[in-house]
Design an enzyme around this catalytic site. Structure first.
Site, PDB file in Angstrom:
ATOM      1  N   ARG A   1     -15.989 -14.912   1.073  1.00 57.97           N
ATOM      2  CA  ARG A   1     -15.472 -13.607   0.666  1.00 57.97           C
ATOM      3  C   ARG A   1     -15.431 -12.638   1.850  1.00 57.97           C
ATOM      4  O   ARG A   1     -14.554 -11.791   1.955  1.00 57.97           O
ATOM      5  CB  ARG A   1     -16.320 -13.018  -0.465  1.00 57.97           C
ATOM      6  CG  ARG A   1     -15.713 -11.753  -1.082  1.00 57.97           C
ATOM      7  CD  ARG A   1     -16.580 -11.138  -2.167  1.00 57.97           C
ATOM      8  NE  ARG A   1     -17.808 -10.579  -1.628  1.00 57.97           N
ATOM      9  CZ  ARG A   1     -19.026 -11.070  -1.844  1.00 57.97           C
ATOM     10  NH1 ARG A   1     -19.188 -12.143  -2.592  1.00 57.97           N
ATOM     11  NH2 ARG A   1     -20.089 -10.499  -1.316  1.00 57.97           N
TER      12      ARG A   1
ATOM     13  N   ASP B   1       4.672   1.524   3.295  1.00 58.64           N
ATOM     14  CA  ASP B   1       4.917   0.198   2.728  1.00 58.64           C
ATOM     15  C   ASP B   1       6.145  -0.374   3.423  1.00 58.64           C
ATOM     16  O   ASP B   1       7.262   0.117   3.250  1.00 58.64           O
ATOM     17  CB  ASP B   1       5.139   0.303   1.215  1.00 58.64           C
ATOM     18  CG  ASP B   1       5.252  -1.062   0.546  1.00 58.64           C
ATOM     19  OD1 ASP B   1       5.637  -2.037   1.225  1.00 58.64           O
ATOM     20  OD2 ASP B   1       4.967  -1.150  -0.660  1.00 58.64           O
TER      21      ASP B   1
ATOM     22  N   TYR C   1       7.945   1.045  -5.593  1.00 62.90           N
ATOM     23  CA  TYR C   1       7.810  -0.168  -6.397  1.00 62.90           C
ATOM     24  C   TYR C   1       7.110   0.164  -7.709  1.00 62.90           C
ATOM     25  O   TYR C   1       6.150   0.926  -7.745  1.00 62.90           O
ATOM     26  CB  TYR C   1       7.037  -1.210  -5.591  1.00 62.90           C
ATOM     27  CG  TYR C   1       6.490  -2.365  -6.389  1.00 62.90           C
ATOM     28  CD1 TYR C   1       7.342  -3.162  -7.158  1.00 62.90           C
ATOM     29  CD2 TYR C   1       5.140  -2.661  -6.368  1.00 62.90           C
ATOM     30  CE1 TYR C   1       6.840  -4.220  -7.897  1.00 62.90           C
ATOM     31  CE2 TYR C   1       4.626  -3.729  -7.094  1.00 62.90           C
ATOM     32  CZ  TYR C   1       5.485  -4.501  -7.864  1.00 62.90           C
ATOM     33  OH  TYR C   1       4.977  -5.538  -8.597  1.00 62.90           O
TER      34      TYR C   1
ATOM     35  N   LYS D   1       6.358 -11.498  -0.131  1.00 65.91           N
ATOM     36  CA  LYS D   1       7.786 -11.352   0.121  1.00 65.91           C
ATOM     37  C   LYS D   1       8.177 -11.942   1.482  1.00 65.91           C
ATOM     38  O   LYS D   1       8.026 -13.122   1.710  1.00 65.91           O
ATOM     39  CB  LYS D   1       8.174  -9.884  -0.006  1.00 65.91           C
ATOM     40  CG  LYS D   1       7.591  -9.167  -1.239  1.00 65.91           C
ATOM     41  CD  LYS D   1       7.881  -9.864  -2.551  1.00 65.91           C
ATOM     42  CE  LYS D   1       7.571  -9.029  -3.784  1.00 65.91           C
ATOM     43  NZ  LYS D   1       6.174  -8.672  -4.008  1.00 65.91           N
TER      44      LYS D   1
END
Length: 423
Positions: free
Chosen positions: A65, A188, A117, A213
């Protein structure tokens, strides 16, 4: 009148890279394995790492982690491509957004562009408010920013190009105002990827991506990443990355690192295809308007020329089709190469209706104020042959807008509702 916080300075940039983008994409974070000589890194699935003494790990890692060889190498690659000192990977783009917002104290205020978004809008309005962070939206952030800043404003959130209307924001203009007021700027950069735009070079403090993406590029990974230069920001976000645990798997990191090696090739081809499709749509009598930063007609084309590599428009575009919602939905079902599906940035071309799909959760009046109408169609151009994509868009428009008129005319001419069998 802007509230006067103590001004902040953009942190020093990372050292200028020795090599150009394509070379960095292939080699950054990809040293040969020192034991086996493997050119491609192995996948490290171990959740824990041996220690030579108490509190002394053998290598760089102690628990998955906290860090992992594959995640570490991917983060180094993205930092190089975004010309950043640091990068941190997360389990999704939404987890990246959530972690950055979680770093703000309760009572903080954020200013965001309104055309974002749908998942970002959902987090801002439904989740961030629950832990005391308020968000104000504006459709024209360069004009409105000073009037929206309050004593509690800590962050400016920008998408450029925006999703799905492809509006642009002058990052430097906003960053100059924000920094005078002691406020950080997040950009972004998902729609363009690090190949076409590097927001940190224009004054942004943090750049974020949905790795799902363009960076990964093959529609088989869910992941996010943030890149930045500030040492203190690294300490804060690294702590939250570990404490919250919204981290990607080693296999996803390996896949994304593999995908990014061809980013420059894919981004160039997608941009070329986006340009061809946008021009074909702009010429069509069946289209109301086209949103694409690569077109001379785009109202913010000058910003694209200033911020985008070689003025490229990217592979994303949207357009309003005549005939309203029904025509938009029928167009998506009439394409043969473009697949009707959410997401973007993969090697395959996709089509969707944002108002009914990715942005459905945003109230109608807010959607339309941002230009997201029911007749808006969003296209993600992949790396297929551009001429085939143009042909697919044209035939879909013909099937939706022209063929029904011809068929109706034949029905009326025959009078019996069946036609004569000749078309």
């Amino acid at each position: 009148m802007a509230i006067q916080h103590a001004p902040i300075e953009t942190p020093p940039r990372a050292p200028s890279p020795v090599h150009k983008f394509g070379t960095l994409a292939v080699h950054a974070g990809s040293e040969h394995d020192p034991v086996t000589g493997a050119v491609i890194e192995p996948i490290s699935l171990s959740t824990t790492f041996a220690q030579s003494a108490v509190g002394q790990p053998v290598g760089e890692h102690e628990y998955v982690r906290s860090s992992n060889p594959n995640r570490w190498n991917f983060e180094r690659c993205i930092a190089a491509l975004e010309r950043a000192k640091y990068a941190l990977a997360f389990s999704s783009g939404s987890a990246t957004t959530a972690t950055i917002l979680q770093s703000l104290a309760a009572g903080s205020h954020v200013v965001s562009v309104s055309d974002v978004y749908g998942g970002t809008h959902r987090y801002f309005t439904k989740v961030a408010s629950a832990h005391g962070v308020q968000v104000s939206f504006t459709p024209s952030i360069e004009l409105d920013i000073e009037g929206l800043i309050t004593a509690e404003t800590k962050l400016i959130w920008i998408e450029t190009p925006s999703n799905p209307t492809l509006s642009l924001v002058d990052i430097r203009a906003v960053a100059d105002i924000a920094h005078r007021s002691g406020i950080m700027v997040v950009v972004d950069n998902t729609f363009l990827s690090p190949y076409i735009q590097n927001p940190l070079e224009h004054g942004a403090d943090i750049v974020v991506h949905s790795v799902t993406k363009y960076i990964n590029g093959h529609s088989d990974v869910l992941m996010g990443v943030a890149a930045f230069n500030s040492d203190s920001l690294f300490d804060r976000l690294k702590f939250l990355q570990n404490a919250i645990g919204a981290v990607p798997s080693p296999f996803d990191c390996w896949l994304a690192h593999r995908g990014v090696k061809t980013l420059h090739l894919r981004a160039r081809e997608a941009s070329k295809n986006g340009q061809m499709v946008a021009q074909a749509l702009e010429e069509s009598p069946h289209v109301v308007a086209v949103n694409y930063p690569g077109l001379a007609s785009h109202r913010q084309r000058k910003i694209a020329l200033k911020q985008h590599r070689d003025g490229l428009g990217g592979g994303m575009l949207s357009f309003r089709i005549k005939g309203g919602k029904e025509s938009a939905e029928r167009f998506c079902q009439a394409t043969q190469i473009f697949t009707l599906a959410e997401s973007l940035g993969g090697v395959e071309s996709l089509v969707e209706v944002p108002a009914s799909m990715t942005h459905m959760g945003i109230p109608r009046e807010q959607r339309e104020a941002a230009g997201v109408f029911d007749d808006l169609v969003r296209l993600s151009c992949g790396v297929e042959d551009g001429a085939d994509l143009v042909g697919d868009v044209r035939q879909a428009l013909e099937r939706v807008m022209v063929l029904p008129k011809i068929t109706n005319g034949l029905v009326r001419a025959n009078g019996d509702g069946h036609g004569d069998g000749h078309v």
